[in-house]
Design an enzyme around this catalytic site. Structure first.
Site, PDB file in Angstrom:
ATOM      1  CD1 TRP A  16       2.881   6.552  -2.766  1.00  0.00           C
ATOM      2  CD2 TRP A  16       3.411   6.074  -4.879  1.00  0.00           C
ATOM      3  NE1 TRP A  16       1.723   6.149  -3.401  1.00  0.00           N
ATOM      4  CE2 TRP A  16       2.029   5.845  -4.701  1.00  0.00           C
ATOM      5  CE3 TRP A  16       3.960   5.845  -6.132  1.00  0.00           C
ATOM      6  CZ2 TRP A  16       1.198   5.385  -5.727  1.00  0.00           C
ATOM      7  CZ3 TRP A  16       3.137   5.395  -7.153  1.00  0.00           C
ATOM      8  CH2 TRP A  16       1.776   5.167  -6.951  1.00  0.00           C
ATOM      9  CB  THR A  62      -0.898   0.007   1.252  1.00  0.00           C
ATOM     10  OG1 THR A  62      -1.675  -1.189   1.274  1.00  0.00           O
ATOM     11  CG2 THR A  62      -1.806   1.216   1.273  1.00  0.00           C
ATOM     12  CD  GLU A  63      -1.171   5.321  -1.048  1.00  0.00           C
ATOM     13  OE1 GLU A  63      -0.398   5.895  -1.826  1.00  0.00           O
ATOM     14  OE2 GLU A  63      -2.403   5.298  -1.203  1.00  0.00           O
ATOM     15  CG  LEU A  64       5.185   2.680  -4.158  1.00  0.00           C
ATOM     16  CD1 LEU A  64       6.146   3.572  -4.951  1.00  0.00           C
ATOM     17  CD2 LEU A  64       5.273   1.256  -4.685  1.00  0.00           C
TER      18      LEU A  64
END
Length: 477
Positions: free
Chosen positions: A299, A145-147
């Site tokens: 990120w 999730t979300e890098l």
């Protein structure tokens, strides 16, 4: 030769309706169906359908030389099935080309990796099962999730059997190093790590339509030239983007679709450049060094950390209260509770509570259904309170909760019985009213007929009386 890796994230949460304090314990439906459907259809029209169609044309045009990769969350797939099945079909067509790789994800786009490995594993496996069912191939590369990534998270992912993982090439992690090489996890070197080139990625995702930007307008030829001019020793350029970049974040009028249409030809024009998927890159390239990430990175925002989701006390309290329910959820078998649990875990709900309103304020406002972070927090905690009551009733942990669950069940059964009896009573009353109306109508018709008959029989008699003449009397003299 440099390999260009194009990766896109696809995700939309189930947004909550305005859930008031007085709804707790009374109304167990939390979702704003109208908003969810309208937003998804809007994005499908502006982004998913036209971009998928364009990618399919490009893949067919370049006959296997152009490749892309996606990660699609489980909750996004559920919304496609509900509101836009044609989008899911278009992704299946891309999968059939053999030039598109689908990565592993957390099913609910959650932050569970920060809390519990067993729950993290369960969610990742559920997502992998779904990807295999839909697209015919089980993911071998993971994107959290979300890098979000750390050494510990990477080690957990390696233990699940993934060959590689994507994350952010954050400056404070890399220092002088370049993101344009293949790295590995410091705790488990078998896991390869692909790092996002945030400068080139953000040129497309955030700066493309900005007319004040010194490089505007950005063309495919210019962008390919930038990649070609990178150090010859660098081996990979990872361009990781939100899929909504095309047609949503960057509107059609900015020329974003024309940019994407001409980019493959401009890159493939150079013999030193090619496209590749994450699994191909992990298999072909050699690791240059382990990447050390003791604290989680992401990120999001300029800081590339977790403050977008856990940066204030509201977010931390909501996060902790949510995952305090994990022990009970592990024993829960109720399908509706399990579904709501997935939707509650979406990181978007915490993102809406973010109080960072400086350089990243516009990003946090995108598709945010709340006017303030405080409103988002109150609404979420109301929903979570009702969910906790339902969970306690379904999975009681002590004698008091068992007694309460038993009483709740008895009350629900009685309510159901009362409603059923009321319906039967109303039906009987309705039948009685209809029967009475019918009887009254018959009685009225009989009375009317009798009156008419009586009136008719009186007329000849009165006429006869009128026709009787007095007798004539003779006068005697």
């Amino acid at each position: 030769m440099k390999t260009v890796c194009l990766y896109f994230q696809v995700h939309q949460p189930f947004r909550f309706r305005r859930y008031r304090f007085f709804d707790i314990g009374n109304d167990h439906y939390y979702f704003d169906d109208y908003t969810n459907e309208s937003i998804l259809n809007k994005i499908a029209t502006n982004c998913y359908l036209p971009t998928n169609e364009l990618l399919l044309r490009l893949i067919e045009k370049f006959k296997g030389k152009f490749k892309v990769s996606f990660s699609i969350t489980g909750v996004a797939i559920e919304q496609f099935k509900l509101y836009a099945p044609e989008v899911l079909e278009s992704f299946k067509k891309l999968a059939d080309t053999g030039c598109v790789e689908f990565l592993g994800e957390t099913y609910a786009h959650s932050l569970v990796a920060l809390k519990d490995e067993a729950a993290f594993r369960q969610q990742v496996m559920s997502h992998s099962d779904l990807m295999e069912e839909l697209f015919g191939k089980r993911p071998v590369v993971f994107r959290n999730t979300e890098l979000i990534y750390s050494d510990q998270i990477g080690e957990m992912v390696a233990r699940m059997g993934f060959k590689a993982m994507l994350t952010e090439g954050a400056k404070h992690v890399l220092g002088w190093k370049s993101p344009n090489f293949l790295y590995c996890n410091v705790l488990n070197p078998r896991l390869k790590v692909l790092l996002k080139n945030f400068k080139l990625s953000d040129d497309i995702a955030f700066r493309f339509g900005n007319k004040e930007w010194s490089e505007w307008p950005l063309t495919g030829s210019k962008f390919a030239g930038w990649i070609r001019q990178l150090d010859r020793k660098e081996e990979v350029v990872n361009l990781f983007l939100d899929y909504e970049t095309f047609g949503e974040h960057q509107r059609k009028e900015t020329g974003i679709f024309e940019f994407l249409e001409y980019l493959p030809a401009e890159i493939l024009r150079y013999r030193s450049l090619k496209f590749g998927t994450p699994s191909e890159i992990a298999a072909e390239l050699q690791v240059v060094a382990p990447v050390k990430v003791p604290n989680p990175v992401s990120w999001a925002d300029e800081e590339r950390d977790l403050t977008a989701w856990l940066g204030n006390e509201m977010q931390q309290e909501a996060f902790d209260k949510l995952y305090d329910l994990l022990p009970k959820m592990s024993r829960c078998t109720d399908s509706k509770l399990l579904q709501d649990w997935n939707y509650l875990q979406c990181s978007d709900h915490l993102y809406y509570m973010c109080t960072k309103f400086f350089s990243d304020g516009d990003v946090h406002a995108y598709f945010n259904p709340y006017e303030t972070p405080y409103e988002a927090f109150i609404n979420y905690m109301n929903v979570l309170s009702d969910f906790s009551l339902r969970l306690n009733a379904a999975v009681p942990s002590n004698s008091e909760q068992k007694e309460l669950a038993g009483l709740t069940t008895i009350l629900e059964e009685k309510d159901s019985k009362i409603k059923k009896l009321e319906e039967e009573l109303n039906l009987i009353r309705s039948r009685k009213r209809k029967s009475k109306v019918k009887k009254d109508g018959v009685k009225k018709r009989k009375t009317t007929a009798k009156d008419v008959s009586a009136s008719t029989s009186e007329k000849p008699e009165s006429k006869a009386k009128k026709e009787v003449k007095p007798k004539k009397v003779n006068k005697v003299t």
